[in-house]
Enzyme design. Structure first.
Site, short mmCIF file in Angstrom:
data_model
loop_
_atom_site.label_atom_id
_atom_site.label_comp_id
_atom_site.label_asym_id
_atom_site.label_seq_id
_atom_site.Cartn_x
_atom_site.Cartn_y
_atom_site.Cartn_z
N TYR A 62 -16.80 2.10 8.10
CA TYR A 62 -15.34 2.20 8.10
C TYR A 62 -14.84 2.75 9.43
O TYR A 62 -13.94 2.18 10.07
CB TYR A 62 -14.89 3.11 6.95
CG TYR A 62 -13.42 3.44 6.97
CD1 TYR A 62 -12.46 2.44 6.84
CD2 TYR A 62 -12.97 4.76 7.12
CE1 TYR A 62 -11.10 2.74 6.87
CE2 TYR A 62 -11.62 5.06 7.14
CZ TYR A 62 -10.68 4.05 7.02
OH TYR A 62 -9.35 4.35 7.05
N GLY A 118 0.82 -1.21 0.00
CA GLY A 118 0.00 0.00 0.00
C GLY A 118 0.85 1.26 0.00
O GLY A 118 2.09 1.21 0.04
#
Length: 291
Positions: A132, A11
């Site tokens: 989230y 990432g």
């Protein structure tokens, strides 16, 4: 030689960390969901796999960059979001305590509801308004519960080497004369490079706890897009729209905090270290991106 295990190493932050430590005497154990090119496959949601990996490699530090970060998808995939964002950090925290490793966990501004009128500090009570945010908050709770020595860094609006808002805006500018971008959500764009530098600074200390970790200053998404276009020399017009207007255009989008500016209060209370202003960090990133 210091040994660091990184999850989610492919990432934006994982890549920035490897670059940050390039000149350091460090052995990396790079892990991600998919193996290859020196990267070891690790499913952080599997406690047995995590324990086996950590006991075999015995890292001094575990840096958890893995997360389900697609805010809209988290609403549809809540079980998966809880597994990655909550159970994963739990497993890594248990393993870190088992071998006496330092645990570094990355969290988010989305743990706050976003109705404040001043920047959130580490002592403010979280109250997330999206799946989230809720799953990331549970991840924080597990880290606090199971990790003996931890640094928890809440960051925001992250961009780096990978998919991010800056690259999306530049890509859309190739085919659009005008882009509608939300102007009533406030935050602090943060460079993955700057976050990696802060991690490097903190991990050498025993200054444990929760830290806000964003670039200095704040803006809104539309103004951020304006700055991106200006630096890239693009003529695409940014139309400033409200969250309500955007929601009508994209009804499936999740709730997002309107005000999620974070103050790096703990960092300022406990050290002389400061993160760069977001304008300066964006300048550095854009120069590298555009050559």
């Amino acid at each position: 030689m210091k040994k660091i295990l990184v999850t989610g190493c492919n990432g934006q932050l994982g890549r920035a960390i490897r670059k940050e430590y390039a000149a350091s005497d460090v052995e990396f154990i790079n892990t991600d969901v998919v193996a290859g090119n020196g990267i070891v496959s690790l499913d952080i949601t599997n406690i047995d796999a995590v324990m086996e990996m950590v006991k075999d490699t015995k890292p001094d530090i575990i840096i958890n960059c893995a997360a389900h970060t697609n805010v809209d998808k988290c609403e549809e995939q809540q079980d998966l979001a809880y597994k990655i964002n909550a159970i994963g950090p739990r497993n890594l925290s248990i393993a870190s305590s088992e071998i006496g490793a330092k645990m570094i966990h990355i969290s988010t501004d989305y743990v706050f509801e976003g109705n404040g009128t001043r920047p959130y500090i580490e002592f403010d009570k979280p109250n997330p308004i999206s799946a989230y945010g809720r799953t990331k908050l549970e991840g924080e709770n597990f880290v606090k519960q199971f990790a003996d020595r931890f640094f928890m860094l809440r960051t925001a609006w992250l961009y780096g080497d990978g998919r991010n808002f800056v690259k999306t805006m530049l890509s859309l500018a190739e085919t659009h004369d005008e882009l509608s971008v939300v102007c009533d959500q406030l935050g602090s764009p943060t460079s993955a490079v700057e976050l990696a530098k802060m991690i490097h600074f903190l991990e050498k200390t025993d200054n444990y706890g929760i830290f806000h970790a964003t670039c200095e200053g704040d803006t809104n998404w539309a103004e951020f897009a304006d700055e991106i276009m200006k630096r890239a020399g693009k003529t695409t017009r940014i139309k400033h729209v409200t969250s309500e207007e955007y929601k009508k255009m994209n009804p499936a989008s999740a709730n997002r905090p309107a005000y999620s500016i974070l103050e790096n209060y703990m960092l300022k209370l406990t050290s002389d270290y400061r993160m760069a202003d977001w304008h300066d960090a964006l300048d550095v990133y854009m120069k590298e991106l555009l050559g």
